[in-house]
Design a protein around this motif. Structure first.
Motif, PDB file in Angstrom:
ATOM      1  N   ASN A 361       8.864  -2.500 -22.609  1.00 35.24           N
ATOM      2  CA  ASN A 361       8.826  -3.937 -22.876  1.00 35.24           C
ATOM      3  C   ASN A 361       8.155  -4.704 -21.729  1.00 35.24           C
ATOM      4  N   VAL A 362       8.341  -4.210 -20.500  1.00 37.52           N
ATOM      5  CA  VAL A 362       7.677  -4.838 -19.349  1.00 37.52           C
ATOM      6  C   VAL A 362       6.162  -4.744 -19.512  1.00 37.52           C
ATOM      7  N   ASN A 365       4.987  -6.666 -23.101  1.00 38.73           N
ATOM      8  CA  ASN A 365       5.224  -8.109 -23.259  1.00 38.73           C
ATOM      9  C   ASN A 365       5.185  -8.885 -21.948  1.00 38.73           C
ATOM     10  N   GLN A 366       5.988  -8.410 -20.994  1.00 38.09           N
ATOM     11  CA  GLN A 366       6.153  -9.186 -19.767  1.00 38.09           C
ATOM     12  C   GLN A 366       4.852  -9.285 -18.960  1.00 38.09           C
ATOM     13  N   ALA A 370       2.517 -12.620 -18.340  1.00 35.92           N
ATOM     14  CA  ALA A 370       2.309 -13.114 -16.976  1.00 35.92           C
ATOM     15  C   ALA A 370       0.819 -13.301 -16.693  1.00 35.92           C
ATOM     16  N   ALA A 427      10.120  -5.647 -11.838  1.00 36.63           N
ATOM     17  CA  ALA A 427      10.859  -5.615 -13.105  1.00 36.63           C
ATOM     18  C   ALA A 427      11.253  -4.183 -13.466  1.00 36.63           C
TER      19      ALA A 427
END
Length: 609
Positions: A361-362, A365-366, A370, A427
């Motif tokens: 997910n990092v 999406n993350q 960013a 993260a």
């Protein structure tokens, strides 16, 4: 049928040897499920004399006050021939042929448990008597009920004895042998009173009437013996014990039994009851009844044993293995626990257990979100492009294309990608730490040892910290690489529009017009977006390689290296199990041994049939 009483005898001895006395405990008890005959009576009721008459030997301590201060489990074994002898469970392989020494050993063993005070104890003494003159029978002689404390006893002794007696006879598998003297009012009988409390219908109680020969002239015990005064489910039995004068003269039991038979046969009031009177009849009847009860209880005992074995084994598995005694064993145990933790951690990362999916997910999406938030178009505004291009030209404007300006614009844009890159590293680091805590809590073996649990958790986090630093270096290098060398092909493929700066004959100052600067901004933005797309794919690879892959490969390697340097004392301190857990495991192991032994004994009897 004799095998059944012998079986219960073995199980009772095993219970005592392994600490199961049927007292209140958090452990499952086998003792309470075993059928037993408890002999209950007040002081001076003739209880000891009844037991000695059944055995045919003088072997019980005598005296004033409370003589029996511990339960005496008396197991009688009929042998075909040979000399009579006795054995105590606490003195294995020692035979007593002198029953005066048996009496002394009962007193001495009582004092060993209770001290020379007149306190009582629930821990039983086991005495086995082998004789051709007995029937196969097991009885538990309990302390005599009393109404007042004598000198040297606490005021609570009356209630203590009553509570102990009640704890034995209230169990549904207990057969009560209630001894009452005939020369006292039955309404005041201690034995009948307490028996009635736990067995109001008289379904488990056998009434024994002593001292019939000592009743006042003109009175008799016929109404009691016929069940008219106080009815029980089983017939009352009368006995005539030896008198104190007989005991002082050491009148032998064989002669005493003969006199007892003659008394009932020759006394007109009792002649019609003589066939079911006397200590011999009492012994035979109790033996037969005990066999019947045992036979009916065996299936239930088997079921209890099987269920208890499963429950104890399950709890022992939850408590874990006992701590090794030597340094090598302790080191091996720590390494094995760490390997279990490491495997659970890998399962989280590999998707066997939940949690590893958050890392994806990092990346999916993350990180992209960013990068989008960087807003390169604002950074490449007309004012900023003009400012950087002008500054890059210095005192001499560029001749054909503002290469230094391009580079500065690209570098200043790409440097902002370092933030999202670092954030992605952090993260993933947080998620890896979270999985460490999960794996620690899911490693059952670590729950046993608080210090080891803390050390393993700290060591894993320390490793992750080192991996994070390496990952940051590698990931930021990827960003820096893009700044240090630009992709030339990208610029070669750009259309050379003469009207928009491609023609060197135009005035240098015309090249700073809005159209020209907008074209530069658009070109730089396209290039930066291309690099972003590339880094979006390469940053996750770097993070996985430096953090996730290394966590799977070498999370505890540094801890293992340090572990090998520790001395035995330090290893012991890591395995600081709660003493209550150690005690519980030991108690459960003994209880499991008891149940397995009982299971084997019952199976042996079943096969013998």
């Amino acid at each position: 049928m004799e095998n059944l009483i012998s079986l219960v005898n073995k199980l009772q001895r095993a219970c005592t040897a392994l600490g199961d006395h049927g007292e209140e405990s958090t452990l499952p008890t086998l003792w309470d499920s075993l059928p037993a005959i408890a002999v209950v009576g007040g002081q001076s009721s003739g209880k000891s004399s009844v037991l000695e008459s059944i055995v045919g030997k003088d072997f019980l301590p005598r005296g004033s006050g409370i003589v029996t201060r511990r339960p005496l489990v008396l197991q009688l074994h009929k042998i075909d021939e040979g000399r009579e002898y006795a054995e105590f469970l606490h003195l294995p392989r020692k035979r007593f042929t002198d029953f005066a020494l048996v009496r002394k050993e009962i007193s001495d063993e009582t004092d060993r448990e209770t001290g020379r005070s007149k306190q009582i104890s629930t821990v039983p003494i086991h005495l086995s008597i082998y004789s051709p003159n007995v029937v196969n029978l097991t009885m538990i002689d309990l302390p005599g009920l009393t109404k007042v404390a004598v000198e040297g006893q606490p005021d609570s002794i009356v209630a203590d004895i009553e509570n102990m007696v009640r704890s034995f006879i209230e169990k549904p598998n207990c057969i009560i042998l209630a001894i009452s003297p005939a020369n006292q009012d039955l309404a005041t009988s201690d034995a009948i009173k307490i028996s009635r409390e736990v067995d109001p219908k008289g379904e488990r109680t056998f009434g024994v009437l002593t001292k019939i020969d000592l009743m006042d002239k003109g009175t008799d015990a016929v109404d009691i013996l016929e069940g008219k005064s106080y009815r029980l489910q089983y017939p009352w039995i009368g006995v005539v014990n030896r008198s104190q004068a007989d005991i002082n003269k050491s009148v032998d039991m064989i002669a005493a039994r003969r006199r007892e038979r003659e008394y009932f046969a020759s006394t007109p009031e009792y002649k019609h009851l003589a066939h079911r009177m006397g200590s011999e009849h009492l012994g035979k009847m109790m033996s037969k009844h005990l066999e019947t009860v045992i036979k009916s209880r065996i299936p239930g005992i088997q079921s209890l044993i099987n269920k208890s074995i499963i429950e104890i084994e399950a709890e022992l598995n939850r408590l874990g293995k006992p701590i090794a005694s030597d340094a090598g064993g302790k080191l091996y145990m720590i390494m094995e626990i760490c390997r279990i933790f490491d495997q659970i951690y890998k399962e989280h990362l590999d998707g066997v257990r939940p949690g590893g999916d958050k890392i994806y997910n990092v990346f999916d999406n993350q990180l992209p979100a960013a990068l989008k938030r960087l807003q390169f178009d604002k950074h490449l505004s007309m004012e900023n492009v003009r400012k950087l291009i002008t500054e890059a030209d210095g005192y001499q404007p560029h001749l054909i294309a503002p290469e230094q300006g391009y580079r500065r614009l690209i570098e200043s844009s790409l440097v902002t990608i370092r933030g999202p890159a670092e954030a992605a590293v952090d993260a993933v680091h947080s998620l890896l730490k979270e999985l460490v805590h999960k794996a620690v809590s899911e490693t059952v073996e670590l729950k046993q040892y608080p210090t080891l649990r803390v050390e393993v958790g700290n060591a894993a986090v320390d490793s992750l910290d080192r991996m994070r630093e390496e990952s940051k270096k590698a990931t930021l290098k990827l960003v820096d690489m893009e700044s240090s060398y630009l992709t030339v092909d990208f610029f070669r493929k750009l259309p050379q529009d003469i009207e928009k700066g491609g023609n060197p004959t135009h005035s240098i100052f015309d090249r700073y017009n809005d159209s020209y600067l907008r074209r530069i901004g658009t070109t730089v933005l396209s290039y930066v977006n291309m690099v972003c797309g590339s880094l979006r794919n390469s940053i996750p690879k770097s993070i996985v390689y430096c953090q996730v892959r290394e966590a799977k490969r070498s999370l505890l390697d540094h801890f293992f290296a340090e572990l090998g340097k520790r001395d035995p004392k330090q290893l012991s301190s890591m395995l600081d199990e709660d003493p209550a857990v150690m005690e519980r495991r030991g108690a459960l192991a003994k209880r499991l041994e008891l149940y397995r032994s009982a299971q084997a004994e019952i199976d042996a009897v079943a096969w013998a049939k």
